[in-house]
Design an enzyme around this catalytic site. Sequence first.
Site, short mmCIF file in Angstrom:
data_model
loop_
_atom_site.label_atom_id
_atom_site.label_comp_id
_atom_site.label_asym_id
_atom_site.label_seq_id
_atom_site.Cartn_x
_atom_site.Cartn_y
_atom_site.Cartn_z
N ARG A 32 10.50 -14.38 -33.84
CA ARG A 32 11.32 -13.37 -34.51
C ARG A 32 11.75 -14.31 -35.54
NH1 ARG A 32 16.64 -12.34 -34.71
NH2 ARG A 32 17.10 -14.09 -32.96
N LYS A 46 18.93 -9.67 -23.94
CA LYS A 46 17.80 -10.20 -24.88
C LYS A 46 16.93 -10.85 -24.01
CE LYS A 46 17.82 -14.22 -27.81
NZ LYS A 46 18.65 -15.00 -28.81
#
Length: 311
Positions: free
Chosen positions: A133, A83
């Site tokens: 996000r 990530k």
Amino acid sequence: MSAPELIRIVSRDSPMALAQVERVRAELGALHPGIATEVVPVKTTGDRWMGALSQVEGKGAFTKEVDAALLAGEADLAVHCVKDIPGDRPLPAGTTFAAFLERDDVRDALIHPGGLTLDELPEGTRIGTSSVRRIAQLAASHPHLQCVPMRGNANRRMEKLAAGEADALLLAVSGLERIGRTDVITQVLSVEEMCPPIGAGVLALQCREDDTDTIDVVSGLGHPQTFQETTAERMLLHVLQGHCNSPIAGYARTDRRGELSLRACVFTPDGKTVLNAHEWAGPLTPETLGTSVAVALLRQGARELIDGIAH
Ligand SMILES: NCc1[nH]cc(CCC(=O)O)c1CC(=O)O
């Protein structure tokens, strides 16, 4: 091939990162009991800087110093959260992925000291997160909640929560598992409620390209299904060419029959526009699946949406 006697492992020095290194050492020790390991902890720009990531180099803030130590020969193996590895550009020249470990939970969790679920939180509740996000998805699904900037490793964020800097947090389940703090979780959010980031819950082992001895040894820790999912997800990110402020989410999944599929979303920061695509791989390679889903999002206007966000 001559197996190395010692593998020096470099990583960030946060509690989560060091727990990740311990997992790698344990798996390596089980596979190759004769090989010793040593930990080389480094601080990254992302650990030092508590402002917006876009004001430092943005992407790569959590990986740059770790990669530099690997390239300088101060370590033989780097452990990264996938990530945190930029997806719009290739890995640093001279390095390569040797393995992706079996994926952990991809979901996010709510941490609310009062024990409420996301849907029960009252108007104006302050959610501590700096993730574009998470902010965009909360704006879409729970516009009455308020996101306040919060950075720092998971332990630091929980201290800030306790100090009253926010009323609740969103953190990755996998990260909380790694630091042994699943006890603080109030609610695990489904992937439908909160679409995970590209590479969620996956650890990458990165080596110098020319160090075939180490690559041969650590590639044995790789998990084929995780490799396929991660490859599809990272190809999507590469084709979309997001920047550090673009809210992009997505995850590949392998169902019980072994069929791979990829879902991905692109949002405006205010959550008012949500682009969404899902495709099954069928005969496609993971790379082609990632490309295909990215193209589907581009046809829906993802390029204009991403380029329209300040960065
Ligand atoms: N940005 C920090 C970071 N990098 C990876 C994880 C979670 C673990 C993972 O997905 O591998 C986290 C913490 C979080 O988002 O809560």
